[in-house]
Design a protein around this motif. Structure first.
Motif, PDB file in Angstrom:
ATOM      1  N   GLU A 100      -7.018  -0.062  -0.019  1.00 55.01           N
ATOM      2  CA  GLU A 100      -5.972  -0.004   0.997  1.00 55.01           C
ATOM      3  C   GLU A 100      -6.139   1.180   1.935  1.00 55.01           C
ATOM      4  O   GLU A 100      -5.527   1.210   3.011  1.00 55.01           O
ATOM      5  CB  GLU A 100      -4.586   0.042   0.346  1.00 55.01           C
ATOM      6  N   LEU A 117      -1.341  -5.786  -4.707  1.00 54.46           N
ATOM      7  CA  LEU A 117      -1.933  -5.266  -3.477  1.00 54.46           C
ATOM      8  C   LEU A 117      -3.331  -5.820  -3.243  1.00 54.46           C
ATOM      9  O   LEU A 117      -3.710  -6.095  -2.102  1.00 54.46           O
ATOM     10  CB  LEU A 117      -1.963  -3.735  -3.527  1.00 54.46           C
ATOM     11  N   ALA A 121       0.836  -1.213   0.000  1.00 53.44           N
ATOM     12  CA  ALA A 121       0.000   0.000   0.000  1.00 53.44           C
ATOM     13  C   ALA A 121       0.863   1.251   0.000  1.00 53.44           C
ATOM     14  O   ALA A 121       0.566   2.227  -0.699  1.00 53.44           O
ATOM     15  CB  ALA A 121      -0.928  -0.012   1.217  1.00 53.44           C
ATOM     16  N   ASP A 138      -4.123  -7.462   0.238  1.00 48.53           N
ATOM     17  CA  ASP A 138      -4.993  -6.729   1.158  1.00 48.53           C
ATOM     18  C   ASP A 138      -6.173  -7.611   1.589  1.00 48.53           C
ATOM     19  O   ASP A 138      -6.532  -7.639   2.768  1.00 48.53           O
ATOM     20  CB  ASP A 138      -5.490  -5.445   0.486  1.00 48.53           C
TER      21      ASP A 138
END
Length: 876
Positions: A860, A230, A210, A234
Motif C-alpha cells: 500500500e 487490504l 491502507a 489494493d
C-alpha cells in the motif's frame, strides 16, 4: 494478468521504458473495455461479500462478548471486536462518493458570443447537440461532463479554462473544442460512468484500508483482518486504474483523430505542443498575483496573455518522449503527435482565444469572486469539522459529580416516563414526575460544572506575539531564584489548599506577562501541593509548551481533560495557548473557538484565531478574523500589521494600502511595516519604490536575517535575480540554510539542476553552525528533500524502500529513524540515502552500509504510477 493483457493490446512501454502507445483497432478496444468492466464488477462482488462476511463475523463476536462478560472476560474480546468493526465503515464510506466543490462560473451566450458561435459550428459539423452548459474555470484545461447512457445522447456540459483561452489562439482553441465535441459524440456514456464510478470506489476503499493498517502499525495494535482485506482491495484498485486509464487513453486518441477531421491536424498539434509550456507558465503565477492584477485595474486579460505566451515562439520541433505511465488517463504528447501523423507545420497567425469573450476582464472578476466564495464556503466546512472534533473532546472529558447526577435525573425522567406511558397511560402525575426529574437534571448539568477559582488572563496580542518570537529556555539559576521567592511568599499561609491557590494565582499572573519560566515554577509547586488542581494543570501546560518541555505539556493536557471539561473559559483558552506554542494549529483553532464562547469579540483571541487559520491555509477566514480584531479600531499597530500581512497574502492591495496609510508615522521605525511596504510596491510593480524601502531595511537592521527575508519577499513576487542577490549577501554574513534553499529553488526554476542540487545539499549540513536568527537545517529538512525530488525526472520503475539507521554515524536528531526511498532497486536506494547523509555530515566518515537495515515497503506504500526517485522523507 492485467499486465499481459495490456501488452497484448499494444498499450505497454517499449524496452527503453519510454512510452510508445498507439491507437487500437475496434476489436482490441472492445476487449480492453470488457476487461475493465469485468474488473470493476469483480470489485463490487468483493466489496459486497466482504461487507456480508464482516457483518457475520461481528455478530458472532458480539455473542462471544456477551457470553464472556458473564465470566469477566468480555474486555479482551470487545477490543478485538472493536478493531474488526473499524473496517466496516471503510467499506460503507467507499460507496458514498461526495460531489466536490466546483470553482467555476457558467458562461452565457451574450458573455461570449464568438465562443458560442464557434462551438455551434463545431457541433453542427460533428452532428451532436450543443452543450447545455458551458462552464469557465481558472486553469489550463478543457473537459466535457457526459450525462446519460447512450453514445451521443444525454446532457453534455463543457468546461474551458480561462488560462487555456489566454494561452492559445482562436484556431488552436477551435481544435481543442473539437476534441471535446468528439468525446461527446463517441464516448459510451453509461459505460464510462460505470467504469469511473467503480474506479473511484475501489481507490477509496484501498486508501481507507491502507490508512487503517497504518494507524494500527503506528499504535502497535495491528488489525490482521484489515491487512488481509487490504491485499485484494489494493490489487483490485491498481488493476482497475490500469485498465480504466488504458480505456481513457484510447478515447483520447479517438477524440484527437475526430478533431483532426473537423479542424485539421495542424491546429490541434500546435495546441498540444503549447499546453505544457502554458501549464508551466500558469503554475508560476501565484493566486495572490492574479487577485492583485484585478485590484490594479490595468487589464487582467492582456496581462495574463503576455505572461502565458512568453516562450511560445520557441516551440520544439519534436516532443520529447516521456516515460510510460500505465495509470495516466491521457497518452503522452509524443504518442499523440505520432498518432496524428504529418509534419509539425506552423499554424498561421490568429488572435488570442481570450477575445472570444465579450469582456474578458469582467468575466475574470466574476470568476475570481466565485472562486473566493467557494473557498470561503470550504473553510466554513472545515470550521464545522473542528466543531465536531471539539464535541468528541467534550464527550471524553470527565463530568463533575453534580453534572453526573443531572444526567442520571434526565435519563430517569425520560426512560421511566416513556416506559410508564407505553405500559399504562399518560397522566398528570406522570408529567409532573418527568418535569421534576428532567428540569432539575438539565439545571444540574448546565450549572453543576466546576467553577473557576481564578480566570486565566488573555495577554494583549502584541505581548503574545513578542513571546512567540523569542526562544524560551529553562534557566536553572532563575528557576531556583523564582522558586525561593515563591516559597517565601507561601510561608505566611499554613493551609496547603490556600498555598496551592496562591501559587495558581502566581502562575496565572506570570502567564499574563508571558513570563513562562516563573509560571512553570509556580504551576509545578501548585501541583505538588494539590495534585488535582485544574489551575496548576493549565499553567503547567502553557508554560511547559513555551519552554519545550514536551512530556510535561502532554501530561498536563491529558490530566486536564480527565479532570474537567475543556469546553470553555480558562481550560479552553489554556489548551489553545499551549497548542499554539507547540505549532498544533488545527487543534489550537478548535480550542480557540471554544474559548471565544461568551467573549467572541475579544481582539487577542480573534487575532490568534486569524494566525491559526492563516497557517492552515484558510486565508479568507483569517482575513475575516483579523478584520474583526481591528473593529471598531485596532488596539495597537500589531493588529493592523497582522491584517496588512494577510491582505497582501491574498492580493487585496487596495485595502492593504489604506491600512498602511494609517500607519505612516510608524513605517520609518517598524521593520515589519517596511517589509509590508516592499511587498506592496513589488506587487504594484513600483520597483524603484520597493528598492528604496529595501535599502532602508538594510540600513536600519544589522542582522543578516533581514537579507534572507528580503530574498524571500522578492522570490515570492517573482523577482528571481534580486532575490538571489539578497540570499548571497546573507550567506556572505553567515550560514543560512534557508538562503541556500532559496537559491536552490531559483536555480531549479532556471533549469540549472546541478547548481540547484549543490545549494540544496549544502542546506542539509547539520555540522556547520548556522548564523544567529537562522531557522537551522532540520527546520527546512523536508522542504529541501522535496526540492531535490523535483530535480529528478519521474519514472515508472520506482520501488519504495525503507531504510532504518541503527544510530552509528548518523546525525543525532535522525538516529534510529526510518527513511522512505524510491528507487528501481536496493543498490540505488542505498546510494540516494548515503548521498543525503553525506550532505548532512560532510566532514565526517560516511555511514557504513551495514548500519542500515533495508526492507521493501508494504504494497500500500508503493508508488502509484510515475514517481520521482530519491529520498522521500523520514517516517513518523
Amino acid at each position: 494478468m492485467a499486465g499481459s493483457l495490456l501488452c497484448c493490446w499494444g498499450v505497454n512501454a517499449n524496452p527503453t521504458g519510454l512510452s510508445s502507445e498507439r491507437p487500437l483497432g475496434k476489436g482490441s478496444v472492445f476487449a480492453l473495455v470488457c476487461a475493465a468492466g469485468a474488473t470493476i464488477l469483480l470489485f463490487y462482488v468483493f466489496a459486497a461479500l466482504s461487507i456480508v462476511l464482516l457483518l457475520g463475523l461481528l455478530s458472532c463476536e458480539l455473542v462471544f462478548v456477551i457470553a464472556a462478560a458473564r465470566f469477566g472476560l468480555g474486555g479482551p474480546m470487545a477490543r478485538v471486536m472493536t478493531r474488526h468493526m473499524a473496517a466496516l465503515p471503510v467499506f460503507l464510506r467507499s460507496f458514498w462518493i461526495k460531489k466536490g466543490s466546483e470553482f467555476r462560473v457558467a458562461l452565457k451566450p451574450d458573455e461570449a458570443p464568438k465562443l458560442f458561435k464557434l462551438l455551434q459550428g463545431l457541433c453542427e459539423r460533428a452532428k451532436v447537440a450543443l452543450p447545455r452548459e458551458v462552464l469557465l474555470e481558472m486553469g489550463v484545461n478543457a473537459w466535457v461532463r457526459l450525462a446519460g447512457y447512450r453514445r451521443g445522447a444525454g446532457k453534455t456540459t463543457l468546461g474551458i479554462g480561462y488560462d487555456l483561452l489566454a494561452g492559445l489562439s482562436e484556431t488552436e482553441i477551435e481544435a481543442v473544442l473539437a476534441h471535446e465535441v468528439t468525446h461527446a459524440r463517441l464516448v459510451q456514456r453509461g459505460l464510462n460512468k460505470w467504469l469511473r464510478g467503480g474506479l473511484n470506489r475501489a481507490v477509496r476503499l484501498a486508501g481507507g484500508l491502507a490508512g487503517l493498517v497504518e494507524v494500527g502499525r503506528r499504535t502497535r495494535q495491528p488489525s490482521e483482518l484489515a491487512a488481509a482485506l487490504l491485499k485484494p482491495s489494493d490489487w483490485l484498485a491498481r488493476t482497475c486504474a490500469k485498465l480504466v486509464a488504458a480505456c481513457s487513453r484510447q478515447d483520447e486518441f479517438a477524440a484527437d483523430l475526430g478533431a483532426a477531421e473537423l479542424c485539421g491536424a495542424d491546429p490541434l498539434r500546435s495546441a498540444l505542443m503549447k499546453l505544457e509550456i502554458i501549464g508551466r507558465a500558469a503554475g508560476r503565477l501565484p493566486w495572490r498575483e492574479r487577485v492583485a492584477q484585478l485590484q490594479l485595474g490595468e487589464g487582467f486579460g492582456r496581462w495574463l496573455v503576455s505572461e502565458l505566451t512568453v516562450g511560445n515562439t520557441t516551440l520544439p520541433v519534436e516532443a520529447k518522449a516521456a516515460p510510460f505511465d500505465k495509470y495516466a488517463t491521457h497518452p503522452s504528447l509524443s504518442d499523440r503527435l505520432a498518432a496524428l501523423g504529418g509534419k509539425n507545420d506552423e499554424v498561421g497567425p490568429s488572435p488570442s482565444a481570450l477575445w472570444l469573450l465579450a469582456e474578458p476582464d469582467r468575466t475574470a472578476e466574476e470568476l475570481i469572486a466565485e472562486i473566493q466564495r467557494v473557498i470561503a464556503r470550504e473553510e466554513e466546512r472545515d470550521t464545522k469539522r473542528l466543531d465536531r472534533w471539539s464535541r468528541k473532546v467534550r464527550s471524553h472529558s470527565r463530568l463533575h459529580p453534580l453534572q453526573l447526577l443531572g444526567v442520571v435525573c434526565v435519563l430517569t425522567g425520560i426512560i421511566g416516563g416513556l416506559v410508564f406511558w407505553l405500559s399504562v397511560e399518560m397522566s398528570g402525575g406522570l408529567l409532573a414526575f418527568m418535569a421534576a426529574t428532567i428540569i432539575p437534571g438539565i439545571l444540574f448539568y448546565r450549572f453543576g460544572g466546576r467553577r473557576e477559582r481564578v480566570a486565566l488572563p488573555v495577554p494583549d496580542f502584541s505581548k503574545l506575539k513578542a513571546s512567540f518570537q523569542v526562544k524560551n529556555v529553562v534557566d536553572e539559576a532563575k528557576a531556583k531564584e523564582a522558586e525561593s521567592a515563591l516559597r517565601g511568599r507561601m510561608g505566611t499561609e499554613k493551609r496547603a489548599r490556600r498555598q496551592a491557590g496562591l501559587l495558581a494565582e502566581e502562575a496565572y499572573a506570570a502567564l499574563g506577562q508571558c513570563d513562562y519560566l516563573r509560571a512553570h515554577v509556580a504551576a509545578r509547586l501548585c501541583l505538588q501541593l494539590e495534585k488535582q488542581s485544574v489551575e496548576g494543570m493549565i499553567g503547567l501546560a502553557v508554560a511547559a509548551a513555551a519552554l519545550g518541555q514536551t512530556k510535561q505539556f502532554t501530561w498536563a493536557l491529558q490530566s486536564l481533560q480527565k479532570r474537567t471539561q475543556i469546553t470553555r473559559g480558562s481550560a479552553a483558552w489554556g489548551a489553545a495557548w499551549a497548542l499554539l506554542l507547540t505549532g498544533n494549529w488545527s487543534q489550537a483553532e478548535a480550542f480557540l473557538q471554544m474559548a471565544r464562547k461568551g467573549r467572541s469579540e475579544e481582539p487577542p483571541l480573534l487575532a490568534l484565531q486569524a494566525l491559526c487559520q492563516a497557517r492552515r491555509g484558510k486565508l479568507q477566514s483569517a482575513i475575516s478574523s483579523a478584520r474583526q480584531a481591528c473593529m471598531p479600531k485596532p488596539a495597537n499597530r500589531e493588529y493592523s500589521k497582522l491584517l496588512v500581512s494577510l491582505l497582501l497574502d491574498g492580493g487585496f492591495l487596495r485595502e492593504a494600502q489604506e491600512r498602511l496609510a494609517g500607519l505612516e508615522t510608524d513605517t520609518t521605525t517598524d521593520t515589519e511595516l517596511m517589509f509590508s511596504l516592499v511587498r506592496l510596491n513589488l506587487m504594484m510593480r513600483n520597483s524603484k519604490v520597493a528598492e528604496e524601502w529595501a535599502e532602508r531595511l538594510k540600513g536600519s537592521s544589522t542582522g543578516a536575517q533581514t537579507l534572507v527575508r528580503l530574498g524571500g519577499v522578492y522570490e515570492s513576487c517573482r523577482r528571481g535575480e534580486q532575490a538571489a542577490v539578497f540570499y548571497r549577501e546573507a550567506l556572505a554574513a553567515g550560514h543560512f540554510p534557508e538562503a541556500l534553499l532559496g537559491l536552490g529553488r531559483l536555480e531549479a526554476v532556471k533549469q540549472n539542476k546541478e547548481n540547484a542540487r549543490c545549494h540544496l545539499l549544502a542546506a542539509l549540513d547539520v555540522e556547520r553552525s548556522h548564523a544567529e536568527g537562522s531557522c537551522g537545517p532540520l527546520t527546512i529538512f523536508q522542504s529541501a528533500l522535496e526540492q531535490l525530488l523535483i530535480l529528478q525526472e519521474p519514472t515508472a520503475s520506482c520501488v519504495a524502500w525503507i531504510g532504518t539507521l541503527n544510530g552509528t554515524g548518523a546525525p543525532v536528531a535522525l538516529a534510529n529513524k526510518s527513511w522512505m526511498v524510491f528507487a528501481p532497486n536496493r543498490e540505488e536506494a542505498e546510494q540516494w540515502l548515503s548521498g543525503v547523509l553525506r550532505a548532512m555530515r560532510p566532514g565526517c566518515p560516511p555511514v557504513l552500509p551495514g548500519t542500515i537495515s533495508w526492507r521493501q515497503a508494504p504494497q500500500e506504500q508503493q508508488p502509484f504510477g510515475l514517481a520521482r526517485p530519491g529520498v522521500q522523507g523520514v517516517l513518523g
